[in-house]
Enzyme design. Structure first.
Site, PDB file in Angstrom:
ATOM      1  N   HIS A   1       0.848  -1.192   0.000  1.00  0.00           N
ATOM      2  CA  HIS A   1       0.000   0.000   0.000  1.00  0.00           C
ATOM      3  C   HIS A   1       0.881   1.238   0.000  1.00  0.00           C
ATOM      4  CE1 HIS A   1      -3.887  -1.978   1.738  1.00  0.00           C
ATOM      5  NE2 HIS A   1      -3.292  -2.747   0.837  1.00  0.00           N
TER       6      HIS A   1
ATOM      7  N   GLU B   1       0.959   3.934   1.822  1.00  0.00           N
ATOM      8  CA  GLU B   1       1.477   4.381   3.118  1.00  0.00           C
ATOM      9  C   GLU B   1       2.636   3.502   3.582  1.00  0.00           C
ATOM     10  OE1 GLU B   1      -3.064   5.123   3.225  1.00  0.00           O
ATOM     11  OE2 GLU B   1      -1.679   3.695   2.309  1.00  0.00           O
TER      12      GLU B   1
ATOM     13  N   CYS C   1      -6.045   2.294   5.601  1.00  0.00           N
ATOM     14  CA  CYS C   1      -6.674   1.035   6.004  1.00  0.00           C
ATOM     15  C   CYS C   1      -6.096   0.605   7.356  1.00  0.00           C
ATOM     16  CB  CYS C   1      -6.430  -0.036   4.943  1.00  0.00           C
ATOM     17  SG  CYS C   1      -4.749  -0.715   4.961  1.00  0.00           S
TER      18      CYS C   1
ATOM     19  N   CYS D   1      -2.330  -0.090   7.253  1.00  0.00           N
ATOM     20  CA  CYS D   1      -1.532   1.126   7.137  1.00  0.00           C
ATOM     21  C   CYS D   1      -1.557   1.939   8.426  1.00  0.00           C
ATOM     22  CB  CYS D   1      -2.018   1.952   5.953  1.00  0.00           C
ATOM     23  SG  CYS D   1      -1.679   1.145   4.364  1.00  0.00           S
TER      24      CYS D   1
END
Length: 155
Positions: free
Chosen positions: A52, A54, A82, A85
């Site tokens: 992801h 992040e 999410c 993250c």
């Protein structure tokens, strides 16, 4: 901050159009707004569900700075982080996050963070999401005890 937003959007759009990941970008920046590292979602390109934006930004910033501790740094993300993250952000000691789109915005285009939040908020007991059980605790406790006895760095 404006620079972090712009760079995150540009990279997310680029990698999204290259089919490497979704519309997610993130940047780690310092108190003066200087961008340390910008990254995008690369789940599809890397064949890695943890890639992801992040997480990629945190990993990159840590490499650039030569540390695992991002105390004093901030993060911008194109979407609300999410649960994975959020965990990475907290573990990195980032205390301030700014985001563009809300959870419901991501849900509207097909992303499914909401079920993970419900799983966590519901006591992690929904086995249709994940069956999780304790196993081998005694052997694992021995390893933990060995770590503690060696007085290794806690992070």
């Amino acid at each position: 901050m404006v620079n972090a937003l712009q760079q995150s959007l540009e990279l997310a759009r680029k990698t999204m159009n290259e089919n490497l990941g979704g519309p997610f970008g993130a940047a780690v920046f310092d108190a003066e707004g200087n961008v340390i590292y910008v990254a995008s979602n690369s789940v599809l390109g890397d064949h890695d569900p943890t890639a992801h934006a992040e997480v990629n930004a945190i990993r990159g910033a840590c490499r650039v700075l030569g540390t695992h501790d991002l105390t004093g740094y901030k993060l911008f993300a194109t979407g609300y982080p999410c649960p994975m993250c959020l965990g990475a952000i907290i573990w990195a000691n980032i205390k301030e996050v700014r985001y563009g789109c809300r959870l419901e915005d991501a849900e509207e285009i097909g992303f499914r963070d909401d079920f993970i939040y419900r799983f966590i908020e519901g006591g992690r007991s929904d086995t249709s999401v994940l069956k999780i059980e304790e196993y081998g605790r005694e052997q694992c406790l021995a390893l933990f005890k060995e770590y503690a006895e060696k007085q290794k760095e806690i992070y």
